[in-house]
Design a protein around this motif. Structure first.
Motif, mmCIF file in Angstrom:
data_model
loop_
_atom_site.group_PDB
_atom_site.id
_atom_site.type_symbol
_atom_site.label_atom_id
_atom_site.label_comp_id
_atom_site.label_asym_id
_atom_site.label_seq_id
_atom_site.Cartn_x
_atom_site.Cartn_y
_atom_site.Cartn_z
ATOM 1 N N ASP A 29 32.546 47.464 60.333
ATOM 2 C CA ASP A 29 32.787 47.920 61.694
ATOM 3 C C ASP A 29 33.874 48.983 61.670
ATOM 4 O O ASP A 29 34.538 49.200 60.658
ATOM 5 C CB ASP A 29 33.199 46.757 62.594
ATOM 6 N N GLU A 30 34.028 49.653 62.806
ATOM 7 C CA GLU A 30 35.024 50.721 62.909
ATOM 8 C C GLU A 30 35.940 50.498 64.099
ATOM 9 O O GLU A 30 35.645 49.703 64.991
ATOM 10 C CB GLU A 30 34.335 52.084 63.042
ATOM 11 N N ALA A 31 37.040 51.223 64.095
ATOM 12 C CA ALA A 31 37.951 51.275 65.243
ATOM 13 C C ALA A 31 38.353 52.729 65.444
ATOM 14 O O ALA A 31 38.669 53.421 64.478
ATOM 15 C CB ALA A 31 39.190 50.413 64.996
ATOM 16 N N GLY A 32 38.307 53.167 66.681
ATOM 17 C CA GLY A 32 38.806 54.507 66.968
ATOM 18 C C GLY A 32 37.762 55.587 67.088
ATOM 19 O O GLY A 32 38.054 56.755 66.804
ATOM 20 N N ARG A 33 36.574 55.261 67.562
ATOM 21 C CA ARG A 33 35.581 56.319 67.767
ATOM 22 C C ARG A 33 35.906 57.143 69.013
ATOM 23 O O ARG A 33 35.621 58.330 69.062
ATOM 24 C CB ARG A 33 34.176 55.723 67.902
ATOM 25 N N GLY A 34 36.497 56.518 70.020
ATOM 26 C CA GLY A 34 36.682 57.186 71.298
ATOM 27 C C GLY A 34 37.988 57.902 71.562
ATOM 28 O O GLY A 34 38.048 58.756 72.454
ATOM 29 N N PRO A 35 39.072 57.633 70.838
ATOM 30 C CA PRO A 35 40.369 58.234 71.155
ATOM 31 C C PRO A 35 40.396 59.756 71.045
ATOM 32 O O PRO A 35 39.552 60.366 70.383
ATOM 33 C CB PRO A 35 41.307 57.608 70.121
ATOM 34 N N ALA A 37 43.017 61.242 69.759
ATOM 35 C CA ALA A 37 43.897 61.556 68.624
ATOM 36 C C ALA A 37 43.796 60.482 67.555
ATOM 37 O O ALA A 37 43.436 59.335 67.834
ATOM 38 C CB ALA A 37 45.344 61.689 69.097
ATOM 39 N N GLY A 38 44.136 60.873 66.335
ATOM 40 C CA GLY A 38 44.169 59.930 65.229
ATOM 41 C C GLY A 38 42.826 59.784 64.529
ATOM 42 O O GLY A 38 41.822 60.368 64.929
ATOM 43 N N PRO A 39 42.804 58.988 63.470
ATOM 44 C CA PRO A 39 41.592 58.830 62.660
ATOM 45 C C PRO A 39 40.639 57.802 63.236
ATOM 46 O O PRO A 39 40.990 57.039 64.151
ATOM 47 C CB PRO A 39 42.165 58.318 61.336
ATOM 48 N N VAL A 40 39.433 57.783 62.711
ATOM 49 C CA VAL A 40 38.554 56.640 62.883
ATOM 50 C C VAL A 40 38.720 55.802 61.618
ATOM 51 O O VAL A 40 38.802 56.349 60.508
ATOM 52 C CB VAL A 40 37.081 57.062 63.096
ATOM 53 N N VAL A 41 38.842 54.500 61.779
ATOM 54 C CA VAL A 41 39.069 53.592 60.652
ATOM 55 C C VAL A 41 37.863 52.680 60.507
ATOM 56 O O VAL A 41 37.397 52.082 61.479
ATOM 57 C CB VAL A 41 40.350 52.754 60.862
ATOM 58 N N VAL A 42 37.356 52.574 59.290
ATOM 59 C CA VAL A 42 36.202 51.723 59.003
ATOM 60 C C VAL A 42 36.627 50.634 58.021
ATOM 61 O O VAL A 42 37.339 50.907 57.047
ATOM 62 C CB VAL A 42 35.044 52.532 58.397
ATOM 63 N N ALA A 43 36.192 49.420 58.290
ATOM 64 C CA ALA A 43 36.509 48.307 57.390
ATOM 65 C C ALA A 43 35.231 47.559 57.030
ATOM 66 O O ALA A 43 34.321 47.410 57.855
ATOM 67 C CB ALA A 43 37.499 47.352 58.043
ATOM 68 N N SER A 44 35.168 47.101 55.800
ATOM 69 C CA SER A 44 34.078 46.243 55.342
ATOM 70 C C SER A 44 34.691 45.014 54.687
ATOM 71 O O SER A 44 35.740 45.101 54.041
ATOM 72 C CB SER A 44 33.173 46.986 54.348
ATOM 73 N N ALA A 157 39.874 46.741 60.852
ATOM 74 C CA ALA A 157 39.889 48.148 61.265
ATOM 75 C C ALA A 157 40.866 48.388 62.404
ATOM 76 O O ALA A 157 41.641 49.350 62.395
ATOM 77 C CB ALA A 157 38.484 48.589 61.670
ATOM 78 N N LYS A 158 40.840 47.509 63.402
ATOM 79 C CA LYS A 158 41.701 47.664 64.571
ATOM 80 C C LYS A 158 43.174 47.546 64.215
ATOM 81 O O LYS A 158 43.996 48.377 64.633
ATOM 82 C CB LYS A 158 41.320 46.611 65.615
ATOM 83 N N VAL A 159 43.529 46.542 63.438
ATOM 84 C CA VAL A 159 44.939 46.360 63.047
ATOM 85 C C VAL A 159 45.419 47.542 62.216
ATOM 86 O O VAL A 159 46.520 48.062 62.430
ATOM 87 C CB VAL A 159 45.116 45.037 62.265
ATOM 88 N N THR A 160 44.596 47.989 61.279
ATOM 89 C CA THR A 160 44.970 49.130 60.440
ATOM 90 C C THR A 160 45.197 50.372 61.280
ATOM 91 O O THR A 160 46.199 51.089 61.108
ATOM 92 C CB THR A 160 43.881 49.410 59.391
ATOM 93 N N ARG A 161 44.285 50.643 62.199
ATOM 94 C CA ARG A 161 44.419 51.847 63.023
ATOM 95 C C ARG A 161 45.643 51.764 63.946
ATOM 96 O O ARG A 161 46.379 52.734 64.101
ATOM 97 C CB ARG A 161 43.162 52.096 63.857
ATOM 98 N N HIS A 180 49.486 53.935 73.731
ATOM 99 C CA HIS A 180 48.057 54.069 74.068
ATOM 100 C C HIS A 180 47.143 54.240 72.863
ATOM 101 O O HIS A 180 45.925 54.282 73.007
ATOM 102 C CB HIS A 180 47.845 55.238 75.030
ATOM 103 N N LYS A 181 47.735 54.343 71.666
ATOM 104 C CA LYS A 181 46.978 54.429 70.409
ATOM 105 C C LYS A 181 46.033 55.629 70.340
ATOM 106 O O LYS A 181 45.043 55.608 69.608
ATOM 107 C CB LYS A 181 46.191 53.138 70.160
ATOM 108 N N GLY A 182 46.335 56.659 71.124
ATOM 109 C CA GLY A 182 45.532 57.875 71.068
ATOM 110 C C GLY A 182 44.384 57.921 72.052
ATOM 111 O O GLY A 182 43.675 58.934 72.133
ATOM 112 N N TYR A 183 44.161 56.842 72.796
ATOM 113 C CA TYR A 183 43.056 56.820 73.759
ATOM 114 C C TYR A 183 43.375 57.710 74.959
ATOM 115 O O TYR A 183 44.534 58.063 75.208
ATOM 116 C CB TYR A 183 42.751 55.386 74.200
#
Length: 214
Positions: A29-35, A37-44, A157-161, A180-183
């Motif tokens: 899954d990923e975190a950060g597709r919508g913000p 600013a900042g990266p998108v983070v993917v975790a497996s 993913a969420k915690v890392t981002r 706001h974490k870039g959102y």
């Protein structure tokens, strides 16, 4: 949602694993597709089938404190995990969907080489050069709250981002990234209009707020 329903959801389609003799399950899954600013983070993350950790669910439905605690439990109990970040420059260059797929590709190719069933949150999974075809995978809409392993990946993913955005806040304090974490909150948009973009903003996401020409 009662306990019986929860148990059913978290064993979604896993009966097929016995038929295919897959002892391991991987969620991604990923975190950060919508913000803005900042990266998108993917975790497996890979677990043995039927493994569970109490309290795991979609990361967006957990408090920050609870996510942090579960992050450590997931790392401690999983067979293997990988986390990849795709920066804002790459997102601007190849678009957010392709950036997310690139993150998934990097995660999967670095995991331990064992046979696993792969579950992906959403309804789309396609990697470069047909790499996705080598995996026994299934996409699940709303999977981050249905499949245990996807929920775990969501938390990683969420915690890392969030941690990354807190660090970016120290480098660019006037944007309040830690809050706001870039959102695209009202506060963030106001800061963009006041100060312009910084190095971690996604230009293709922010153009409508600055009327930029690309």
């Amino acid at each position: 949602m009662n306990l019986k329903t929860k148990l059913f959801i978290f064993t979604y389609n896993k009966a097929t694993l016995m038929e295919k003799r897959c002892r391991y399950i991987c969620g991604i899954d990923e975190a950060g597709r919508g913000p803005l600013a900042g990266p998108v983070v993917v975790a497996s993350v890979i677990f043995r089938e039927n493994n569970t950790i109490e309290g795991v669910r979609d990361s967006k439905k957990l408090s920050e404190k609870h996510r942090e605690l579960l992050y450590e439990e997931i790392i401690k109990n999983c067979i293997d995990f990988k986390i990849e970040t795709i920066d804002n420059k790459t997102i601007d260059k190849i678009n957010i969907l392709n950036a997310t797929m690139l993150g998934m590709e990097k995660c999967l190719t670095k995991l331990i080489n064992i046979n696993f069933k792969l579950f992906i949150d959403g309804n789309y999974f396609k990697l470069r050069n047909g790499i996705h075809k080598k995996y026994d995978f299934e996409t699940v809409i709303g999977g981050d709250d249905k499949i245990f392993e996807i929920s775990c990946a969501s938390i990683l993913a969420k915690v890392t981002r969030d941690r990354l955005m807190v660090e970016f806040d120290k480098a660019y304090p006037k944007y309040n990234f830690a809050k706001h974490k870039g959102y695209g909150t009202k506060m963030h948009i106001e800061k963009i209009r006041e100060f312009g973009l910084c190095e971690i903003h996604r230009e293709t996401f922010c153009r409508k707020f600055l009327q930029l020409s690309f």
